[in-house]
Scaffold this motif. Structure first.
Motif, PDB file in Angstrom:
ATOM      1  N   HIS A 186      -1.430  -3.640   3.066  1.00 50.76           N
ATOM      2  CA  HIS A 186      -1.644  -2.285   3.580  1.00 50.76           C
ATOM      3  C   HIS A 186      -0.401  -1.845   4.354  1.00 50.76           C
ATOM      4  O   HIS A 186       0.507  -2.642   4.629  1.00 50.76           O
ATOM      5  CB  HIS A 186      -2.907  -2.216   4.427  1.00 50.76           C
ATOM      6  N   HIS A 240       0.517  -1.032   7.376  1.00 56.69           N
ATOM      7  CA  HIS A 240       0.966  -1.687   8.603  1.00 56.69           C
ATOM      8  C   HIS A 240       1.611  -3.025   8.276  1.00 56.69           C
ATOM      9  O   HIS A 240       2.629  -3.407   8.867  1.00 56.69           O
ATOM     10  CB  HIS A 240      -0.229  -1.871   9.533  1.00 56.69           C
ATOM     11  N   ARG A 260       5.405  -4.436   9.031  1.00 60.20           N
ATOM     12  CA  ARG A 260       5.583  -5.679   9.776  1.00 60.20           C
ATOM     13  C   ARG A 260       6.414  -6.670   8.991  1.00 60.20           C
ATOM     14  O   ARG A 260       7.306  -7.334   9.513  1.00 60.20           O
ATOM     15  CB  ARG A 260       4.206  -6.263  10.092  1.00 60.20           C
ATOM     16  N   THR A 285       7.252   4.889  11.342  1.00 59.37           N
ATOM     17  CA  THR A 285       5.972   5.237  10.710  1.00 59.37           C
ATOM     18  C   THR A 285       6.002   6.645  10.145  1.00 59.37           C
ATOM     19  O   THR A 285       5.285   6.972   9.195  1.00 59.37           O
ATOM     20  CB  THR A 285       4.821   5.144  11.716  1.00 59.37           C
ATOM     21  N   TYR A 334       4.573   6.410   5.774  1.00 60.06           N
ATOM     22  CA  TYR A 334       3.408   6.902   5.017  1.00 60.06           C
ATOM     23  C   TYR A 334       3.769   7.971   3.999  1.00 60.06           C
ATOM     24  O   TYR A 334       3.278   7.942   2.864  1.00 60.06           O
ATOM     25  CB  TYR A 334       2.302   7.351   5.986  1.00 60.06           C
ATOM     26  N   LEU A 367       5.065   5.981   1.129  1.00 62.89           N
ATOM     27  CA  LEU A 367       4.015   5.308   0.364  1.00 62.89           C
ATOM     28  C   LEU A 367       3.321   6.309  -0.565  1.00 62.89           C
ATOM     29  O   LEU A 367       3.081   6.046  -1.743  1.00 62.89           O
ATOM     30  CB  LEU A 367       3.003   4.676   1.319  1.00 62.89           C
ATOM     31  N   HIS A 368       2.979   7.482  -0.039  1.00 64.49           N
ATOM     32  CA  HIS A 368       2.273   8.448  -0.876  1.00 64.49           C
ATOM     33  C   HIS A 368       3.170   9.009  -1.976  1.00 64.49           C
ATOM     34  O   HIS A 368       2.696   9.305  -3.076  1.00 64.49           O
ATOM     35  CB  HIS A 368       1.713   9.586  -0.011  1.00 64.49           C
ATOM     36  N   TRP A 386      -9.060   0.820  -1.619  1.00 64.17           N
ATOM     37  CA  TRP A 386      -9.564   0.470  -0.290  1.00 64.17           C
ATOM     38  C   TRP A 386     -10.263  -0.888  -0.333  1.00 64.17           C
ATOM     39  O   TRP A 386     -11.094  -1.140  -1.178  1.00 64.17           O
ATOM     40  CB  TRP A 386     -10.562   1.550   0.180  1.00 64.17           C
ATOM     41  N   SER A 415     -10.007  -5.656   5.179  1.00 64.80           N
ATOM     42  CA  SER A 415      -8.892  -6.520   5.584  1.00 64.80           C
ATOM     43  C   SER A 415      -9.431  -7.863   6.065  1.00 64.80           C
ATOM     44  O   SER A 415     -10.632  -8.051   6.233  1.00 64.80           O
ATOM     45  CB  SER A 415      -8.095  -5.847   6.692  1.00 64.80           C
ATOM     46  N   LYS A 455      -9.365  -8.917   8.875  1.00 65.34           N
ATOM     47  CA  LYS A 455     -10.036  -8.765  10.173  1.00 65.34           C
ATOM     48  C   LYS A 455     -11.389  -8.085  10.016  1.00 65.34           C
ATOM     49  O   LYS A 455     -12.087  -7.855  10.998  1.00 65.34           O
ATOM     50  CB  LYS A 455      -9.155  -7.902  11.105  1.00 65.34           C
ATOM     51  N   LYS A 497     -11.887  -4.954   8.788  1.00 62.21           N
ATOM     52  CA  LYS A 497     -11.900  -3.481   8.799  1.00 62.21           C
ATOM     53  C   LYS A 497     -11.461  -2.962   7.433  1.00 62.21           C
ATOM     54  O   LYS A 497     -10.789  -3.655   6.678  1.00 62.21           O
ATOM     55  CB  LYS A 497     -10.918  -2.965   9.860  1.00 62.21           C
ATOM     56  N   ARG A 498     -11.848  -1.727   7.185  1.00 64.59           N
ATOM     57  CA  ARG A 498     -11.481  -1.104   5.917  1.00 64.59           C
ATOM     58  C   ARG A 498     -10.025  -0.647   5.970  1.00 64.59           C
ATOM     59  O   ARG A 498      -9.600  -0.014   6.935  1.00 64.59           O
ATOM     60  CB  ARG A 498     -12.373   0.094   5.666  1.00 64.59           C
ATOM     61  N   ALA A 499      -9.244  -0.982   4.932  1.00 68.73           N
ATOM     62  CA  ALA A 499      -7.843  -0.569   4.916  1.00 68.73           C
ATOM     63  C   ALA A 499      -7.449  -0.218   3.487  1.00 68.73           C
ATOM     64  O   ALA A 499      -8.034  -0.710   2.524  1.00 68.73           O
ATOM     65  CB  ALA A 499      -6.952  -1.679   5.444  1.00 68.73           C
ATOM     66  N   LYS A 500      -6.382   0.597   3.407  1.00 65.18           N
ATOM     67  CA  LYS A 500      -5.899   0.998   2.092  1.00 65.18           C
ATOM     68  C   LYS A 500      -4.780   0.051   1.674  1.00 65.18           C
ATOM     69  O   LYS A 500      -3.732  -0.014   2.322  1.00 65.18           O
ATOM     70  CB  LYS A 500      -5.368   2.430   2.189  1.00 65.18           C
ATOM     71  N   TYR A 560      -1.923  -1.347  -0.991  1.00 66.78           N
ATOM     72  CA  TYR A 560      -1.061  -0.875  -2.066  1.00 66.78           C
ATOM     73  C   TYR A 560      -0.572  -2.059  -2.876  1.00 66.78           C
ATOM     74  O   TYR A 560      -0.376  -3.140  -2.352  1.00 66.78           O
ATOM     75  CB  TYR A 560       0.160  -0.125  -1.495  1.00 66.78           C
TER      76      TYR A 560
END
Lengths: 892, 113
Positions: free
Chosen positions: B29, B31, B35, B49, B53, B56-57, B69, B72, B74, B76-79, B81
């Motif tokens: 994703h 982030h 990283r 940032t 984005y 990316l788009h 989607w 992750s 952790k 949580k929901r993430a997008k 790629y």
């Protein structure tokens, strides 16, 4: 590349979803970042805060991402549109005024375009309609009557090589019934089997007629129209093979025609010719043909004429004196007059109305733009480019135009309804000429709205976008430097409005003048109690003159017995119905050698002609039973004839000869006619046909001389002429049951038909001119009122310095007068041009007894315009004169 | 934590290359991509940032990466790629272009070699 396009288009649909997804993505990123910082030792709150700070401007990220998705400008346009809509609602009165003005202009244009579309553009629903012909025979005698061809002629014509097909049809009312549904009466047509092939039209369902269907004794079949299929059979595709009763005869349905097919006169059902119920009197079949490939109309005419002449020689009893008359089906003529030009004239004129409306709205917007200068300045200072500002203003005006377009459709529908009602009286109105709005019309309206919006929006947009930002943002700015430029635009617009309106007024004025001339034309006869009808005696029964004469005598007896009929008479032509031009020779005068002998109008009339018309003879006597027989050839001439040819000499007893113009002099031994009476002048030339030449006098010859087969019956009735119709039909049927009697109408109705084009088009032109006049008045009023508001301080100053109210009024009006002074000459030049155009129209033009520079018309339209303009400016001028200087000076 | 002097302005084209390269190793994703780039470059390349984005788009609109989607690690929901096939091809193209560029730059800056 393609990917990007597809992605962008897809984004248009998924707009909101993509936006929310991006938000979620950003939220996730922020929470991850915060987690990282917590892991690095920050407190949760601190972590979140710094994460957010370091992330950057969320909005600008969103905006830049959005730019990736779709074209940015599309989004902006949407924004502009929303803003524009809010603005329109806020400025309610301005919007209402602008929409009204534009709706009138757009509506008028839409109505005219719909008419032009259905007349010219849409065309006939046939294959290659310009190659379809109508064929008649025409008698070569006085009347020149056109009739459908006889069987004999038809058969020979069918073999012509220049025709790829010849078909016939005869119309009839048909009772349609079957077991399930209620019977109804529809219009139908009995046709030859090849009719649809000649027209180039295939049935939508089922099959066309085949040659076998048209044989006597064949299985009865029928093809039904789309309307019948929808209404009676619910568009059931299994309708083929079902039976119905047509006029009592059981027929099988073999085909269904598509919706547009209603040939020839709103027909809903077609039956083969062989199914016609027999009768003693032959049916008259209209003949329709199609030109063969690569054959021209002229070639076809030549071949058909030569066939006709051959028949005339081979079969003299039936076909003598017949010629062929071949015309394309699609000639837009009504009673032989070229109405097409008038429609085009209308189409050329009505855009002027729209232009005037646009100029008005542009002025309104210019006036308002001064108030928007502040807002525009803010936009510019925030970074909007000039193009962006112009685009926004154009979006506003296009939106306004679209709203007006919707309202305009309503106006157009009303106008079209009137047009349909007005054209009902037209006898020859073809069935395919329906004034309906189809796709083409709607596309036209959309295009017009777009163009209109840009036209009237451009001037204000360009003007406003040039505002000097600094000037406007400063406090205390009054009209701004934009005032001067705006005034110049306004002046130009007003001047052009005036010129255009004058041109429209000229068109209307000329037509009204012609119209009044028409109406004032004194026929010399009181037409109110007169009823007319047309007769046609069929060959072969009435080939002999003696038989015809006897028939007419029986008629006269029968009609004399009816109480409501005072008198009746026969004539080849009614008053104002034209006549036959003949060469005149007067006994005792030398025959002119080098020059053309004078022409005179000749009409064959029955004994009671003048009595029926209620016109007493000035001299001599009317025709009696003996007149017209060999040895007693007589004539009656009218007063104009006497004035032209005899002057002060006594005409009674003199002899004249009238020779047909078609043949060289001396070929026909015309008898010498003795003048037995002189009649007053009764107008014989047709109304509105000035190319018939000046009045050269009329010669009346007894009907009995040749008893022409076709003519008109005129009846003088007691009381209401129309009520007598049924009685007359009965009387005629008793004498000759099979005789067609048609076109029964009162003399007044007949004359009204002749005046039809002038009446209808005159009304249309006048309506447009009046609309234009109202628009100009509104425009001038608005502009003057606004300028008064602008100059309030100045006026207050002048009044305080001692100016009189009259001077103030003159000051305000002066501007309008200047604009008139420029606009009028331009408009007059245009008016003159319109006059020339009208005069040059075919059939003697549309300008009756008036010249394009007719002073009366031009002076009156100028007076009307000036008067309207002054009236429009009067109110603001008077308000200005009454301003309280104290208030005015403090005005901002 | 801004390292101003160590920050190097990243051209748009180079950011695309970095993203594509990072995704070779598997879906990530947004982030995680930032990283990863930071870590591998040893903190030299800090991805803004504000550019990440949109980039990316844009890459997604051009069809070189695709997204979906997922949950992750952790919870949580993430997008996430990942590279598409044409993206892989594009990566090769971009990388060779970059090599050409750096070689040319080197020749200009140190002509003596």
């Amino acid at each position: 590349m393609l990917h990007r396009l597809r992605a962008r288009l897809r984004s248009l649909w998924n707009w909101h979803r993509q936006e929310s997804e991006l938000d979620q993505e950003i939220q996730f990123h922020l929470s991850e970042e915060a987690d990282e910082r917590v892991a690095a030792g920050l407190s949760p709150d601190e972590a979140r805060r710094t994460a957010k700070k370091d992330f950057g401007n969320v909005h600008s990220i969103r905006a830049r991402t959005r730019d990736v998705w779709i074209w940015p400008w599309l989004q902006d346009v949407g924004q502009d549109a929303r803003f524009a809509a809010r603005l329109l609602v806020k400025d309610r009165w301005l919007t209402l005024a602008a929409v009204t003005v534009l709706a009138l202009g757009i509506g008028a244009n839409t109505a005219v375009f719909t008419i032009v579309n259905s007349v010219f553009i849409r065309g006939l629903p046939f294959h290659e309609p310009d190659r379809i012909l109508r064929l008649w025979t025409q008698t070569q005698d006085e009347r020149g009557a056109r009739r459908p061809p006889s069987e004999l002629t038809y058969e020979h014509w069918a073999e012509a090589r220049s025709l790829s097909g010849l078909a016939g049809h005869v119309g009839s009312s048909i009772n349609v019934s079957d077991e399930d549904l209620a019977p109804e009466r529809v219009q139908g047509s009995y046709v030859t089997a090849n009719l649809f092939r000649v027209l180039g039209q295939v049935p939508m369902l089922g099959r066309d007629f085949a040659a076998e269907d048209d044989q006597p004794g064949a299985e009865p079949v029928a093809i039904i129209g789309h309307r019948v299929w929808q209404n009676r059979y619910g568009s059931d595709p299994a309708v083929l093979g079902r039976t119905l009763k047509a006029n009592g005869q059981v027929v099988t349905i073999i085909g269904v025609m598509p919706p547009d097919m209603r040939f020839p006169d709103d027909a809903d059902i077609w039956l083969p010719r062989a199914q016609l119920p027999p009768r003693t009197f032959p049916y008259s079949f209209e003949a329709i043909g199609r030109l063969a490939d690569r054959v021209t109309l002229e070639q076809a005419r030549v071949e058909l004429e030569s066939i006709t002449q051959r028949l005339a020689q081979a079969f003299p009893e039936t076909n003598a004196n017949l010629a062929s008359y071949v015309w394309p089906y699609y000639e837009w003529t009504v009673d032989g007059e070229e109405i097409g030009l008038l429609f085009l004239l209308l189409q050329g004129t009505v855009p002027f109305v729209l232009l005037i409306a646009c100029a008005n709205v542009a002025n309104l917007l210019l006036a308002r733009s001064a108030h928007r200068a502040h807002e525009i300045a803010v936009r510019v200072s925030l970074g909007a480019s000039r193009g962006r500002v112009v685009r926004q203003l154009l979006v506003e005006s296009v939106l306004l135009a679209l709203i007006a377009g919707l309202a305009g459709l309503g106006v157009a529908v009303a106008g079209l309804r009137w047009a349909e009602a007005a054209t009902q009286t037209m006898a020859d109105m073809p069935h395919w000429m329906a004034f309906t709005m189809d796709g083409t019309v709607f596309a036209f309206v959309a295009a017009v709205c777009l163009a209109t919006g840009i036209i009237f929006g451009l001037a204000p947009a360009l003007h406003v976008s040039k505002t000097d930002v600094n000037e406007v943002l400063k406090e205390g700015d009054r009209s701004g430097t934009g005032g001067l430029r705006a005034r110049r635009w306004t002046r130009v617009l007003i001047v052009s409005e005036i010129a255009l309106t004058l041109v429209l007024l000229a068109g209307a004025g000329f037509m009204m003048r012609s119209f009044f001339t028409l109406y004032r034309m004194n026929l010399g006869v009181d037409t109110s109690p007169l009823l007319t009808m047309q007769l046609f005696l069929p060959v072969p029964k009435y080939r002999e003159v003696g038989l015809r004469t006897e028939l007419f005598r029986q008629f006269a007896e029968r009609l004399a017995g009816i109480h409501e009929i005072e008198a009746s008479t026969l004539t080849t032509r009614t008053p104002a119905g034209g006549g036959a031009w003949r060469r005149l020779m007067i006994d005792g005068r030398p025959r002119p050698i080098d020059e053309e002998p004078p022409l005179v109008l000749t009409v064959w009339v029955g004994d009671g002609y003048f009595e029926t018309l209620g016109v007493p003879l000035l001299q001599g006597r009317a025709f009696t039973w003996g007149d017209g027989r060999p040895g007693q050839q007589s004539a009656i001439v009218n007063r104009q004839f006497v004035a032209m040819h005899f002057g002060n000499e006594e005409p009674i007893g003199r002899r004249i000869m009238v020779e047909s113009d078609d043949f060289p002099p001396g070929t026909f031994e015309s008898p010498w006619l003795t003048i037995v009476g002189v009649s007053p002048d009764v107008r014989q030339r047709q109304l509105g046909r000035e190319d018939d030449g000046e009045d050269r006098g009329v010669v009346y010859v007894p009907y009995r001389t040749s008893s022409p087969r076709s003519g008109a019956l005129i009846l003088r009735t007691r009381g209401d002429p129309a009520a007598v119709t049924a009685l007359v039909r009965d009387a005629m049927r008793n004498v000759e049951p099979d005789l067609p009697v048609f076109n029964i109408q009162t003399m007044d109705e007949l004359l009204a038909q002749q005046r039809w084009p002038f009446r209808v088009f005159g009304t249309m032109f006048t309506t447009f001119a009046l609309i234009a006049l109202v628009l100009v008045a509104i425009g001038l009023y608005a502009v003057t009122a606004y300028s008064v508001t602008q100059r309030t301080q100045e006026i207050g100053l002048r009044v305080a310095l001692g100016a009189q109210p009259g001077q103030i009024q003159w000051l305000v009006l002066g501007q309008a007068v200047r604009q008139l002074a420029i606009g009028l000459p331009i408009g007059l030049a245009g008016a003159f041009g319109v006059g020339q155009l009208l005069q040059g129209a075919p059939n003697g033009g549309l300008l009756l007894q008036a010249s394009p520079s007719d002073p009366l018309t031009l002076v009156s339209i100028v007076a009307v315009l000036v008067g309207t303009a002054v009236l429009a400016c009067l109110w603001p001028a008077r308000c200005a004169a009454r301003l309280d200087p104290m208030v005015a000076l403090r005005h901002e | 934590m801004a390292h101003d002097n160590a920050r190097i302005e990243l051209l748009q084209g180079t950011l695309d290359l970095l993203i594509l390269r990072t995704l070779v190793f598997g879906p990530c994703h947004g982030h995680a991509i930032a990283r990863q780039i930071r870590r591998v470059s040893e903190e030299v390349l800090q991805v803004e940032t504000g550019s990440l984005y949109p980039a990316l788009h844009r890459l997604e609109a051009q069809g070189w990466i695709s997204s979906d989607w997922r949950i992750s690690d952790k919870g949580k929901r993430a997008k996430y790629y990942r590279l598409t096939r044409s993206g892989r091809k594009q990566l090769v193209v971009e990388q060779s272009r970059w090599d050409q560029l750096t070689a040319a730059m080197a020749r200009v800056l140190r002509p003596a070699d």
